[in-house]
Enzyme design. Structure first.
Site, PDB file in Angstrom:
ATOM      1  NE  ARG A  85       1.341   0.652   4.461  1.00 59.46           N
ATOM      2  CZ  ARG A  85       1.489   0.130   3.420  1.00 59.46           C
ATOM      3  NH1 ARG A  85       2.043  -1.031   3.496  1.00 59.46           N
ATOM      4  NH2 ARG A  85       1.243   0.728   2.333  1.00 59.46           N
ATOM      5  CG  HIS A 129      -2.714  -1.810  -1.075  1.00 60.14           C
ATOM      6  ND1 HIS A 129      -1.827  -1.948  -0.107  1.00 60.14           N
ATOM      7  CD2 HIS A 129      -2.590  -3.017  -2.047  1.00 60.14           C
ATOM      8  CE1 HIS A 129      -0.818  -3.029  -0.179  1.00 60.14           C
ATOM      9  NE2 HIS A 129      -1.420  -3.738  -1.388  1.00 60.14           N
ATOM     10  CD  GLU A 174       4.422  -2.919  -2.851  1.00 58.33           C
ATOM     11  OE1 GLU A 174       3.590  -3.516  -4.009  1.00 58.33           O
ATOM     12  OE2 GLU A 174       4.778  -3.530  -1.994  1.00 58.33           O
ATOM     13  CG  ASN A 296       5.720  -1.749   0.876  1.00 58.36           C
ATOM     14  OD1 ASN A 296       5.836  -0.899   1.856  1.00 58.36           O
ATOM     15  ND2 ASN A 296       4.667  -1.726   0.034  1.00 58.36           N
ATOM     16  CE1 TYR A 298       7.032  -8.945   0.824  1.00 62.33           C
ATOM     17  CE2 TYR A 298       6.741  -6.856  -0.217  1.00 62.33           C
ATOM     18  CZ  TYR A 298       6.175  -7.383   0.670  1.00 62.33           C
ATOM     19  OH  TYR A 298       4.909  -7.432   1.245  1.00 62.33           O
ATOM     20  CD  GLU A 371       3.140  -4.169   1.526  1.00 63.62           C
ATOM     21  OE1 GLU A 371       3.635  -5.169   0.710  1.00 63.62           O
ATOM     22  OE2 GLU A 371       2.420  -3.711   1.268  1.00 63.62           O
TER      23      GLU A 371
HETATM   24  O1  IFM Z   1       0.443  -8.788  -1.174  1.00 62.12           O
HETATM   25  C1  IFM Z   1       1.260  -7.871  -1.806  1.00 62.12           C
HETATM   26  C2  IFM Z   1       0.946  -6.406  -1.280  1.00 62.12           C
HETATM   27  O2  IFM Z   1      -0.260  -6.089  -1.375  1.00 62.12           O
HETATM   28  C3  IFM Z   1       1.692  -5.348  -2.050  1.00 62.12           C
HETATM   29  N1  IFM Z   1       3.108  -5.702  -1.474  1.00 62.12           N
HETATM   30  C4  IFM Z   1       3.668  -7.117  -1.823  1.00 62.12           C
HETATM   31  C5  IFM Z   1       2.769  -8.167  -1.268  1.00 62.12           C
HETATM   32  C6  IFM Z   1       3.117  -9.681  -1.680  1.00 62.12           C
HETATM   33  O3  IFM Z   1       3.009  -9.809  -3.030  1.00 62.12           O
END
Ligand code: IFM
Length: 469
Positions: A85, A129, A174, A296, A298, A371
């Site tokens: 990606r 992006h 995002e 995405n 985290y 992500e």
């Molecule tokens: O590096 C970023 C990415 O560009 C978008 N999502 C989160 C990642 C980590 O912060």
């Protein structure tokens, strides 16, 4: 093999055809900002503005992927990736954000996708992006409705040029970050602190998504959201309300728009502003059918309605305002979990929670984790990076993906963030997310232990896949 190893293997066994990927974005890796007719983006301007980026870093060279893409694709092949990606740099394609396309810019992505296909790696193309052409920002940026129409034209041009090279197109990466970090907190380019314009921007980013979906009429198209698991600090009414608000702004504002074609009423009420910029027909366009949702993930937020606490989940590297428009009083508290080098709490159960939630609360839609990954303070010693924490993070989140599939989630792939160490926005080169270590001086690439481990998991999963030969 010990029983423990057998259990680990079973937890990481995925259905055939599962996409094994890694992700990057144009501004974070390409460099070559002045080559082949590329125009300026808001990140070129922002990185030149004193005090905005830790260490005064910029991405003029980044990790030189523009020139080293063959070497980078060879690394992907060595990992055994079946999917990659990446994003297209809008100012490479239309230097000023509108008008005729720059064929040299498109040629780069043709070369890249040809190279990927030569190695049987499926290119997943993201159109945006965060590197908005500076000329469009000068005309008002995302708070200006016209930007959404310019984006749809750009999307159609990229799709027309690359549709024989790329199977899956996705629109905006995002949108929460592009709107709220770009126009409310000021942590990201263009660095404005204008809460109402952040909401206008969020709406126009959603509109840009919908108009682009319609304009491309692609074989397979997706939208991308960054979702968080969210927990109230206590069962007290004010904390429950804080969780509803943050969930509303972070998750439901985008999920409801893309998948249901409407905004959540409670979130609109929280904003308490004139929403006249949402025009008739917008929500229908935004809710245009998509084929896949890119998620995405985290971390988890624990939030409180008690004023006076931390304004966001982790420290920002620069001086910023609150991104939480209309809910600025909410505080973020320590949930007591281990954290990454970003200060983000590690919680793989949150991934199961959000994936099953989307499957339960929205119309059926295939998903990928587009992500997921972690920054840690890596040490390069004797030619090795023993990044056990990153490996443990990815392993735990992959096992969470497997659990989500077992619970009925139509999850079709996983993309580690990131393939390589790169430019981490306001943190400059100070945070390393890569599976592959990059020496930012020499540009030398080196597989970290996590990359070698990921390659082995992929090999075990793909060894029964049919090959063309
Ligand atoms: O590096 C970023 C990415 O560009 C978008 N999502 C989160 C990642 C980590 O912060």
């Amino acid at each position: 093999m010990t029983t423990q190893e057998e259990q680990t293997r079973a937890a990481l066994r995925f259905p055939p055809g599962f996409a094994w990927g890694a992700a990057t974005s144009a501004y974070q890796i390409e460099g070559a900002v002045g080559e082949d007719g590329r125009g300026a983006s808001i990140w070129d301007t922002f990185t030149r503005t004193p005090g905005r980026i830790l260490g005064g870093h910029h991405a003029d060279v980044a990790i030189d992927h523009y020139h080293r893409y063959r070497e980078d694709v060879a690394i992907m092949a060595r990992l055994g990736l079946s999917a990659y990606r990446f994003s297209v740099s809008w100012p490479r394609i239309q230097p000023g954000g509108s008008g005729p396309v720059n064929s040299k810019g498109l040629d780069f992505y043709k070369r890249l996708t040809d190279e990927l296909r030569r190695h049987d790696i499926d290119p997943w193309l993201t159109l945006y992006h965060w590197d908005l052409p500076q000329e469009l920002e000068d005309a008002g940026g995302w708070p200006n409705r016209d930007t959404a129409y310019r984006f749809a034209e750009y999307a159609a041009a990229v799709h027309e040029a690359l549709k024989d090279h790329v199977h899956t197109f996705s629109t905006v990466n995002e949108p929460w970050c592009a709107a709220f970090l770009g126009y409310a907190s000021g942590e990201h380019a263009p660095g404005r602190r204008e809460p109402e314009n952040a909401i206008r921007g969020a709406h126009h980013l959603n509109l840009a998504h919908g108009l682009a979906v319609q304009a491309m009429n692609a074989r397979r198209v997706g939208g991308c959201v960054n979702l968080y698991a969210i927990t109230p600090a206590t069962g007290a009414e004010r904390d429950l309300d804080a969780a509803r608000r943050i969930d509303g702004l972070q998750n439901r504002f985008f999920l409801d728009a893309l998948l249901l074609g409407r905004y959540p009423e409670d979130v609109l009420a929280d904003l308490g502003m004139d929403l006249g910029f949402i025009q008739p027909g917008d929500m229908k366009a935004i809710g245009a059918p998509i084929d896949v949702l890119l998620v995405n993930y985290y971390s988890r937020f624990t939030v409180s309605g008690e004023p006076g606490g931390r304004a966001s989940a982790a420290a920002a590297p620069t001086d910023t305002a609150s991104p939480w428009v209309g809910s600025e009083h909410v505080s973020f508290v320590n949930g007591g979990r281990p954290v990454t080098a970003m200060g983000w709490e590690i919680d793989e159960d949150g991934l199961v929670e959000i994936l099953t939630r989307v499957a339960r609360e929205y119309p059926p839609i295939p998903m990928v984790v587009s992500e997921n990954g972690a920054a840690f303070d890596d040490a390069l010693v004797d030619g090795r990076v023993h990044d056990r924490e990153r490996q443990a993070y990815v392993e735990a989140h992959l096992a969470a993906c497997r659990r989500a599939i077992d619970l009925g989630v139509p999850l079709q792939g996983y993309f580690a963030w990131s393939l390589m160490d790169n430019f981490e926005w306001a943190w400059g080169y100070g945070k390393r997310f890569g599976l592959v270590h990059v020496d930012f001086e020499t540009q030398e690439r080196l597989l970290k232990d996590s990359a070698l481990w990921y390659a082995e998991i992929i090999r075990q999963n793909r060894r029964h896949e049919p090959t063309d030969s």
